[in-house]
Design a protein around this motif. Structure first.
Motif, PDB file in Angstrom:
ATOM      1  N   HIS A 202       0.839  -1.198   0.000  1.00 24.81           N
ATOM      2  CA  HIS A 202       0.000   0.000   0.000  1.00 24.81           C
ATOM      3  C   HIS A 202       0.878   1.253   0.000  1.00 24.81           C
ATOM      4  O   HIS A 202       0.472   2.313  -0.477  1.00 24.81           O
ATOM      5  N   TYR A 207       1.163   6.751  -2.801  1.00 22.58           N
ATOM      6  CA  TYR A 207       1.299   7.008  -1.365  1.00 22.58           C
ATOM      7  C   TYR A 207       2.395   8.041  -1.112  1.00 22.58           C
ATOM      8  O   TYR A 207       2.211   9.002  -0.360  1.00 22.58           O
ATOM      9  N   PRO A 238      -5.481   8.929   3.923  1.00 19.46           N
ATOM     10  CA  PRO A 238      -5.950   8.116   2.793  1.00 19.46           C
ATOM     11  C   PRO A 238      -6.046   8.937   1.512  1.00 19.46           C
ATOM     12  O   PRO A 238      -6.196  10.158   1.537  1.00 19.46           O
ATOM     13  N   TYR A 239      -5.947   8.244   0.388  1.00 23.96           N
ATOM     14  CA  TYR A 239      -5.989   8.893  -0.908  1.00 23.96           C
ATOM     15  C   TYR A 239      -6.760   8.016  -1.884  1.00 23.96           C
ATOM     16  O   TYR A 239      -7.071   6.853  -1.614  1.00 23.96           O
ATOM     17  N   GLN A 240      -7.077   8.579  -3.020  1.00 23.83           N
ATOM     18  CA  GLN A 240      -7.706   7.813  -4.089  1.00 23.83           C
ATOM     19  C   GLN A 240      -7.107   8.249  -5.423  1.00 23.83           C
ATOM     20  O   GLN A 240      -6.647   9.380  -5.572  1.00 23.83           O
ATOM     21  N   LEU A 241      -7.073   7.327  -6.362  1.00 21.35           N
ATOM     22  CA  LEU A 241      -6.578   7.635  -7.697  1.00 21.35           C
ATOM     23  C   LEU A 241      -7.735   8.041  -8.584  1.00 21.35           C
ATOM     24  O   LEU A 241      -8.752   7.347  -8.644  1.00 21.35           O
ATOM     25  N   VAL A 242      -7.593   9.183  -9.258  1.00 24.98           N
ATOM     26  CA  VAL A 242      -8.641   9.700 -10.119  1.00 24.98           C
ATOM     27  C   VAL A 242      -8.076   9.830 -11.532  1.00 24.98           C
ATOM     28  O   VAL A 242      -6.973  10.368 -11.728  1.00 24.98           O
ATOM     29  N   ALA A 251      -3.400  11.465  -7.776  1.00 22.51           N
ATOM     30  CA  ALA A 251      -3.618  10.989  -6.405  1.00 22.51           C
ATOM     31  C   ALA A 251      -4.223  12.123  -5.597  1.00 22.51           C
ATOM     32  O   ALA A 251      -3.596  13.172  -5.415  1.00 22.51           O
ATOM     33  N   ARG A 252      -5.446  11.931  -5.132  1.00 24.00           N
ATOM     34  CA  ARG A 252      -6.152  12.952  -4.368  1.00 24.00           C
ATOM     35  C   ARG A 252      -6.496  12.434  -2.987  1.00 24.00           C
ATOM     36  O   ARG A 252      -6.667  11.238  -2.779  1.00 24.00           O
ATOM     37  N   LYS A 254      -8.791  11.454   0.019  1.00 25.16           N
ATOM     38  CA  LYS A 254     -10.157  10.976   0.099  1.00 25.16           C
ATOM     39  C   LYS A 254     -10.986  11.936   0.920  1.00 25.16           C
ATOM     40  O   LYS A 254     -10.580  12.391   1.984  1.00 25.16           O
TER      41      LYS A 254
END
Length: 256
Positions: A202, A207, A238-242, A251-252, A254
């Motif tokens: 992860h 990251y 935490p992050y999310q891929l957009v 990478a933004r 969350k």
């Protein structure tokens, strides 16, 4: 039996193989086609935001690797079994345990030193900020640090991992090459499909990209393997891929 046996010593390979692997792996990323559909940042962003030219980055990495090689030679000289002339390799399961111990030791050392370099304003301004001049990381710059940081964070961390795990010089060749590849991958700036590191770790390219983008905050210090200390000590974000409309990913953070 390894391919270099009879030609060079395990200690020689433990010193120089990680350096060769670094330039081969990072150089491969550097020479790849643009791959804009898999980049976390556009090339325009990289050119506009980064505060240090490629030539200076290469010189900085070579300087750090020179120091690492000198320390590694000294370390192997002190720990090698000169009297027997040959070190018996432990069974493979023992080497696996040594690998895991070394990973945990390296993660622990790098987390707390890295975190302190962010929290101490003097150390950040005069030492760690050099690494963050690469606001948009790329592979060749993975080991671009202030020489003192390279010594404290990477070189001492590697030495402790080697000593505490009890691995032999031959096992260390594979461990340090693995650690170098993982570090380069974390800084490569690409989210490539099928990347095995993204499947098992992860703590990955996105990251660490979040850490570089949020330079004024205190998150995602963990490197190079697991985010354990970030999660345990409340510095994980935490992050999310957009998917970007113009291609590539972003990478933004969350949103709750």
């Amino acid at each position: 039996m390894v391919f270099w046996e009879g030609y060079v010593s395990d200690e020689f390979m433990g010193t120089f193989a990680p350096i060769v692997v670094y330039w081969l792996y990072a150089g491969t990323y550097q020479l790849l086609p643009p791959l804009d559909n898999f980049r976390l940042h556009t090339r325009t962003e990289e050119n506009e935001k980064n505060l240090v030219p490629l030539g200076s980055v290469i010189k900085g990495v070579l300087l750090q690797q020179l120091v690492q090689a000198l320390v590694a030679e000294l370390l192997f000289l002190v720990t090698s079994n000169v009297s027997s002339g040959h070190t018996v390799q432990p069974y493979f399961p023992v080497q696996v345990v040594q690998f895991i111990i070394a990973m945990f030791v390296m993660d622990t050392w790098q987390y707390f030193v890295h975190r302190y370099m962010h929290q101490n304003k003097f150390l950040y301004k005069h030492i760690h900020s050099q690494h963050h001049r690469l606001i948009i990381p790329y592979a060749i710059g993975a080991l671009y640090n202030h020489p003192l940081e390279g010594l404290l964070l990477d070189t001492f961390g590697g030495a402790l991992s080697f000593l505490i795990s009890g691995m032999t010089a031959r096992t260390a060749v594979f461990f340090f090459c693995f650690a170098v590849i993982k570090t380069v991958d974390d800084h490569c700036g690409l989210w490539l499909p099928g990347n095995i590191f993204h499947l098992f770790f992860h703590n990955n390219t996105a990251y660490h990209d979040i850490h570089h983008q949020l330079q004024g905050t205190k998150f995602n210090y963990s490197q190079p393997f697991f985010p354990i200390w970030d999660i345990m000590l409340g510095t994980y974000i935490p992050y999310q891929l957009v998917k970007r409309a113009e291609g590539g990913f972003e990478a933004r953070l969350k949103k709750d």
